[in-house]
Design a protein around this motif. Structure first.
Motif, PDB file in Angstrom:
ATOM      1  N   SER A  17     -14.829  -0.071   6.959  1.00 13.22           N
ATOM      2  CA  SER A  17     -13.580   0.237   6.659  1.00 13.22           C
ATOM      3  C   SER A  17     -12.549   0.430   7.924  1.00 13.22           C
ATOM      4  O   SER A  17     -13.224   0.600   9.140  1.00 13.22           O
ATOM      5  CB  SER A  17     -13.385   1.559   5.905  1.00 13.22           C
ATOM      6  N   TYR A  68     -10.462  -7.336   9.537  1.00 11.22           N
ATOM      7  CA  TYR A  68     -10.553  -6.103   8.654  1.00 11.22           C
ATOM      8  C   TYR A  68      -9.186  -5.915   7.826  1.00 11.22           C
ATOM      9  O   TYR A  68      -8.365  -6.091   8.446  1.00 11.22           O
ATOM     10  CB  TYR A  68     -11.430  -5.023   9.248  1.00 11.22           C
ATOM     11  N   ARG A  69      -9.624  -5.716   6.788  1.00 11.32           N
ATOM     12  CA  ARG A  69      -8.632  -5.075   5.678  1.00 11.32           C
ATOM     13  C   ARG A  69      -7.791  -3.828   6.470  1.00 11.32           C
ATOM     14  O   ARG A  69      -8.430  -2.969   6.635  1.00 11.32           O
ATOM     15  CB  ARG A  69      -8.867  -4.787   4.437  1.00 11.32           C
ATOM     16  N   ARG A  70      -6.334  -3.967   6.665  1.00  9.70           N
ATOM     17  CA  ARG A  70      -5.528  -2.958   7.216  1.00  9.70           C
ATOM     18  C   ARG A  70      -4.134  -2.928   6.555  1.00  9.70           C
ATOM     19  O   ARG A  70      -3.426  -3.563   7.049  1.00  9.70           O
ATOM     20  CB  ARG A  70      -5.329  -3.074   8.883  1.00  9.70           C
ATOM     21  N   ARG A  71      -4.117  -2.291   5.442  1.00 13.61           N
ATOM     22  CA  ARG A  71      -2.917  -2.460   4.497  1.00 13.61           C
ATOM     23  C   ARG A  71      -1.907  -1.381   5.340  1.00 13.61           C
ATOM     24  O   ARG A  71      -2.279  -0.476   5.674  1.00 13.61           O
ATOM     25  CB  ARG A  71      -3.411  -2.144   3.056  1.00 13.61           C
ATOM     26  N   ASP A 126     -15.880  -9.948   0.857  1.00  7.50           N
ATOM     27  CA  ASP A 126     -16.044  -8.727   0.036  1.00  7.50           C
ATOM     28  C   ASP A 126     -17.374  -7.867   0.111  1.00  7.50           C
ATOM     29  O   ASP A 126     -17.408  -6.782   0.146  1.00  7.50           O
ATOM     30  CB  ASP A 126     -16.513  -9.472  -1.618  1.00  7.50           C
ATOM     31  N   ASP A 134     -16.233  -5.408   3.157  1.00 11.13           N
ATOM     32  CA  ASP A 134     -15.654  -4.223   2.728  1.00 11.13           C
ATOM     33  C   ASP A 134     -16.495  -3.142   2.079  1.00 11.13           C
ATOM     34  O   ASP A 134     -16.037  -2.117   1.967  1.00 11.13           O
ATOM     35  CB  ASP A 134     -14.431  -4.834   1.849  1.00 11.13           C
ATOM     36  N   SER A 157      -3.259  -6.248   7.715  1.00 13.49           N
ATOM     37  CA  SER A 157      -3.958  -7.531   6.803  1.00 13.49           C
ATOM     38  C   SER A 157      -4.051  -6.919   5.347  1.00 13.49           C
ATOM     39  O   SER A 157      -5.076  -5.895   5.279  1.00 13.49           O
ATOM     40  CB  SER A 157      -5.053  -7.973   7.448  1.00 13.49           C
ATOM     41  N   ASP A 158      -3.864  -7.578   4.056  1.00 13.19           N
ATOM     42  CA  ASP A 158      -3.941  -7.002   2.880  1.00 13.19           C
ATOM     43  C   ASP A 158      -5.597  -7.184   2.274  1.00 13.19           C
ATOM     44  O   ASP A 158      -5.820  -6.465   1.574  1.00 13.19           O
ATOM     45  CB  ASP A 158      -2.808  -7.580   1.988  1.00 13.19           C
ATOM     46  N   THR A 159      -6.321  -8.374   3.032  1.00  8.21           N
ATOM     47  CA  THR A 159      -7.352  -8.494   2.823  1.00  8.21           C
ATOM     48  C   THR A 159      -8.461  -8.770   4.251  1.00  8.21           C
ATOM     49  O   THR A 159      -7.780  -9.050   4.962  1.00  8.21           O
ATOM     50  CB  THR A 159      -7.776  -9.757   1.930  1.00  8.21           C
ATOM     51  N   THR A 160      -9.703  -8.545   3.807  1.00  5.47           N
ATOM     52  CA  THR A 160     -10.469  -9.004   5.075  1.00  5.47           C
ATOM     53  C   THR A 160     -10.685 -10.585   4.994  1.00  5.47           C
ATOM     54  O   THR A 160     -10.870 -11.216   4.155  1.00  5.47           O
ATOM     55  CB  THR A 160     -11.974  -8.384   4.930  1.00  5.47           C
ATOM     56  N   GLU A 177      -9.401   1.609   7.918  1.00  4.57           N
ATOM     57  CA  GLU A 177      -8.215   2.130   7.230  1.00  4.57           C
ATOM     58  C   GLU A 177      -8.292   3.725   7.427  1.00  4.57           C
ATOM     59  O   GLU A 177      -9.418   4.503   7.192  1.00  4.57           O
ATOM     60  CB  GLU A 177      -7.702   1.991   5.898  1.00  4.57           C
TER      61      GLU A 177
END
Length: 507
Positions: free
Chosen positions: A212, A274-277, A205, A208, A261-264, A214
């Motif tokens: 970033s 890392y988060r990459r939606r 958390d 994030d 990845s939906d979450t880190t 994204e």
């Protein structure tokens, strides 16, 4: 001599911008680049020529043998190698011994404060307004390496102020940074930052909040979206472009494209995932359509502030630390080739090895001419000499009487001998290992003595390295790293009341 200037100072003066003064050296375009490189090569050649002098080499080798500097190979500590090795000392900035010393100093910070928390890379943007507005008609940024270097230096100082004084990511307890130069010439800086224990980045958390990976929403963050597209998209490479510079053996050495990845997630061996939606955002770059898998991790505030490629990563694992430190202290670009002659009388010439096939770009040359720092470290690290009994270095003039030299009080004083003396007279001093001593005591080189530290600013100690082939000195170093309050060499050889004849037996 008071009216003389060094070659570096002279060329630094000649390569300045002055109002109302037409400086022809800054209008030569390719010739300006060539002039800057040639002048720096001349400056460096003069410095190297000084170290080639026989009298200088004798002093350098004496430093090596008496344990004042780090060992690089076993051979340089053996008497049979005397005269067969031409040494480039660690005092020469940018040389292999200097880079190794800086790497070991940086690892001393890790040993004291723990692993780094953040790894930041900032690359110069030649299209910065501060550069383009100063260009004369018909000039491009590559024609003015002096502008590129000075503007990047100013941006770098602002970033340091933001990170270390204004505490953007929290209080920084230690850091190192190194300046490097790309093949195309642009300078870039690598930062490794260790945060204070109450500011540590410990969970996904928190990742994030500062990082970033994204593509931003174009409708909400138009400027940020454009900056990410311009500076922070990798490639395309792989199946989209097999000839990209990052390709090695058919794969991208930076492991792009990454997976969605939906979450880190916490990484196992290197950086976090890392988060990459897969949010459907796509952009066309260099003839290919790219998505979030191609985004280089960034901090939105830093990207908006500096308008350049500025990559930020969380060092999630201790396994990544050694790689990162070796990466930032790998040294200068060179061509790799070796020509060796066989036989027993091979002269190992470190100066020639450093100079041959060296690659120097105009921004690096101007950076060195302007005497800008190539690296910085905080807190500073003090190298603590490790020498066997009566094997320390003594300086004297040719005209000195040797009896007077031997009986001179300063001749018998070293960092190590004075450490023993302080343990003998100061009970407080006995609480610390030799390597911990500089945190609580200050070394006064003028009178060769330790005194208690009064200011809060600390210094980290590091025992110079010793190769196992050195025998007794290697085991002496081991004992110094583990025994507190030793009052003499004999004290170090004493274990549970038994005095051993060698440091090896005691260890």
């Amino acid at each position: 001599p008071g009216s003389c200037v060094s070659p570096r100072e002279y060329h630094c003066y000649k390569l300045q911008i002055r109002d109302g003064d037409f400086n022809v050296l800054l209008f030569g375009r390719r010739l300006t680049q060539q002039y800057i490189v040639d002048m720096y090569i001349k400056i460096e050649s003069i410095r190297l020529a000084f170290y080639l002098q026989p009298s200088t080499q004798v002093l350098i080798r004496a430093d090596l043998y008496q344990g004042l500097v780090d060992s690089v190979v076993a051979g340089e500590t053996r008497a049979c190698m005397t005269g067969k090795r031409i040494v480039l000392p660690p005092k020469f900035i940018g040389g292999p011994r200097d880079m190794r010393r800086r790497y070991l100093d940086a690892m001393a910070l890790v040993q004291r404060f723990g692993k780094p928390d953040l790894f930041i890379t900032m690359t110069c943007n030649p299209q910065w307004e501060e550069i383009t507005r100063e260009l004369e008609p018909g000039q491009s940024p590559q024609d003015r390496p002096d502008l590129v270097a000075r503007v990047f230096k100013a941006k770098l100082e602002d970033l340091k102020d933001l990170l270390f004084k204004r505490k953007l990511f929290g209080e920084v307890v230690a850091h190192v940074h190194v300046i490097e130069f790309q093949k195309r010439g642009l300078p870039h800086a690598h930062f490794l930052i260790i945060l204070k224990s109450n500011c540590k980045i410990t969970n996904p958390d928190q990742y994030d909040e500062i990082i970033s990976a994204e593509i931003p929403d174009k409708d909400k963050y138009l400027v940020l979206h454009d900056l990410v597209i311009k500076h922070m998209m990798h490639g395309p490479c792989g199946v989209l472009n097999s000839k990209n510079a990052c390709m090695e053996n058919g794969n991208c050495r930076y492991h792009y494209p990454r997976t969605f990845s939906d979450t880190t997630l916490q990484g196992k061996d290197s950086y976090p995932i890392y988060r990459r939606r897969d949010d459907g955002r796509r952009v066309r770059i260099r003839g290919a359509v790219l998505d979030n898998r191609w985004v280089v991790p960034y901090n939105p505030y830093l990207l908006m502030r500096y308008n350049c490629h500025i990559n930020i990563e969380v060092c999630s694992s201790i396994k990544a630390v050694k790689y990162l430190f070796k990466y930032i202290y790998k040294g200068h670009d060179r061509a790799s080739f070796v020509i060796e002659s066989r036989g027993d009388n091979v002269v190992i010439d470190e100066i020639r090895e450093y100079r041959d096939a060296r690659f120097i770009s105009p921004p690096e040359a101007i950076w060195r001419i302007y005497s800008f720092n190539l690296s910085e470290m905080s807190p500073p690290v003090l190298q603590l000499q490790v020498h066997l009994p009566n094997m320390h270095l003594v300086h004297y003039e040719d005209s000195d009487n040797l009896d007077n030299v031997l009986h001179r009080e300063s001749s018998s004083k070293t960092m190590l001998s004075e450490y023993f003396r302080m343990n003998s007279i100061d009970i407080y001093a006995r609480n610390f290992l030799y390597k911990e001593f500089p945190e609580y005591f200050v070394w006064d080189s003028s009178c060769k003595s330790w005194r208690r530290r009064k200011q809060k600013r600390i210094q980290i100690g590091r025992l110079v390295s010793a190769h196992p082939a050195e025998g007794e000195r290697y085991y002496l170093r081991i004992l110094l790293n583990h025994m507190r309050g030793a009052k003499s060499f004999e004290d170090l050889r004493t274990v549970e009341g038994t005095i051993f004849s060698t440091f090896r037996e005691a260890a």
